[in-house]
Design a protein around this motif. Structure first.
Motif, PDB file in Angstrom:
ATOM      1  N   ASN A  40       0.829  -1.215   0.000  1.00 19.24           N
ATOM      2  CA  ASN A  40       0.000   0.000   0.000  1.00 19.24           C
ATOM      3  C   ASN A  40       0.863   1.265   0.000  1.00 19.24           C
ATOM      4  O   ASN A  40       0.544   2.243   0.674  1.00 19.24           O
ATOM      5  N   GLY A  41       1.979   1.188  -0.721  1.00 20.87           N
ATOM      6  CA  GLY A  41       2.848   2.340  -0.824  1.00 20.87           C
ATOM      7  C   GLY A  41       4.284   1.970  -0.525  1.00 20.87           C
ATOM      8  O   GLY A  41       4.635   0.789  -0.436  1.00 20.87           O
ATOM      9  N   ALA A  42       5.102   3.019  -0.373  1.00 20.59           N
ATOM     10  CA  ALA A  42       6.543   2.780  -0.216  1.00 20.59           C
ATOM     11  C   ALA A  42       7.156   3.710   0.812  1.00 20.59           C
ATOM     12  O   ALA A  42       6.708   4.852   0.987  1.00 20.59           O
ATOM     13  N   LEU A  43       8.180   3.201   1.488  1.00 20.49           N
ATOM     14  CA  LEU A  43       9.059   4.055   2.290  1.00 20.49           C
ATOM     15  C   LEU A  43      10.363   4.117   1.503  1.00 20.49           C
ATOM     16  O   LEU A  43      10.970   3.073   1.196  1.00 20.49           O
ATOM     17  N   VAL A  44      10.756   5.332   1.156  1.00 22.07           N
ATOM     18  CA  VAL A  44      11.856   5.515   0.207  1.00 22.07           C
ATOM     19  C   VAL A  44      12.989   6.292   0.858  1.00 22.07           C
ATOM     20  O   VAL A  44      12.764   7.368   1.409  1.00 22.07           O
TER      21      VAL A  44
END
Ligand code: PEP
Length: 254
Positions: free
Chosen positions: A233-237
């Motif tokens: 459900n998304g990204a930590l970048v």
């Protein structure tokens, strides 16, 4: 987007990078998001160093881009030289706080119990907690990924957790900053497991709605493939969030 899928979140972790001049890069991001052909289909967040949170807060005003801290102390105030409370981060403009990043777990020997107390502190201050989990290369090669992730999740999750105040970030330690990522099947397996555990720990609805981010060498060239995986459900970048152009390239996966 499937009806019950939580709105994705793409969060950038600037780590110990960013002087006052980084405001320019953030301003480019604000401009890029505003000028995008279509409105991004995800929430967007930047977690700069705490020293420039206030400055960044002025830059993102009105843009929809939210800010987060990178760590917090469990207490609200007191004799803890060099530490920052969740309340201080909130006061400087943060809406969320990363807790339990593997660099904190390793460099500062943080246990999952400490991470849980920090997540509770974030909630006390009205911040969303982004709780990081992930196995090391050794744990992976000895087949312990699921076991480690399950233990960290159970022990790090705040009592006060719900889908609005908590996001889980699965970040295999060996994938952070290395350019290596797990296979699509491996990510699907771990995220599917985290989803099952969240449902068991928080109940059907909250467990299903809690966002699970993937983190570890996400870049514009692999974002679409990674973000399309079930239960991602998304990204930590990290690295790719430092340049507005790269971060925009990831956001447009949505
Ligand atoms: C991180 O440290 O949270 C991270 C995901 O870093 P990178 O994207 O540079 O691998």
């Amino acid at each position: 987007m499937a009806v019950n899928r939580p709105k994705p979140l793409v969060a950038g972790n600037w780590k110990m990078n960013g002087l006052k001049a980084a405001k320019k890069e953030l301003a480019s991001l604000v401009k890029g998001v505003a000028g995008a052909k279509s409105k991004p289909g995800c929430d967007i967040m930047i977690c700069p160093p705490a020293t420039i949170l206030s400055l960044c807060s002025d830059t993102v005003k009105g843009s929809g881009i939210k800010l987060g801290g990178q760590d917090c102390h469990a207490e609200a105030s007191g004799a803890h030289t060099g530490d920052l409370s969740a309340e201080m981060l909130k006061n400087a403009g943060a809406r969320a706080c990363i807790v339990g990043h593997s660099e904190r777990r390793t460099d500062h020997c943080e246990s999952s119990l400490e991470v849980k107390l920090k997540a509770e502190a974030a909630h006390r201050a009205g911040l969303m907690a982004i709780i990081c989990l992930g196995e090391t290369a050794d744990e992976r090669s000895s087949g312990k990924t699921i076991k480690i992730v399950g233990q960290q999740l159970k022990a790090s999750l705040a009592e006060s957790a719900n889908h609005k105040n908590t996001v889980i970030a699965y970040e295999p330690v060996w994938a952070i900053g290395t350019g290596n990522t797990p296979t699509v099947a491996d990510i699907a397996k771990v995220h599917g497991y985290i989803r099952k555990r969240l449902i068991a720990l928080l109940g059907d609805e909250t467990g299903a709605k809690t966002r699970i981010l993937y983190g570890g060498s996400v870049k514009p060239s692999n974002a679409k493939e990674l973000m399309d995986i079930d239960n991602v459900n998304g990204a930590l970048v990290g690295g790719a969030s430092l340049k507005a152009k790269d971060f925009l390239g990831i956001i447009t996966a949505y």
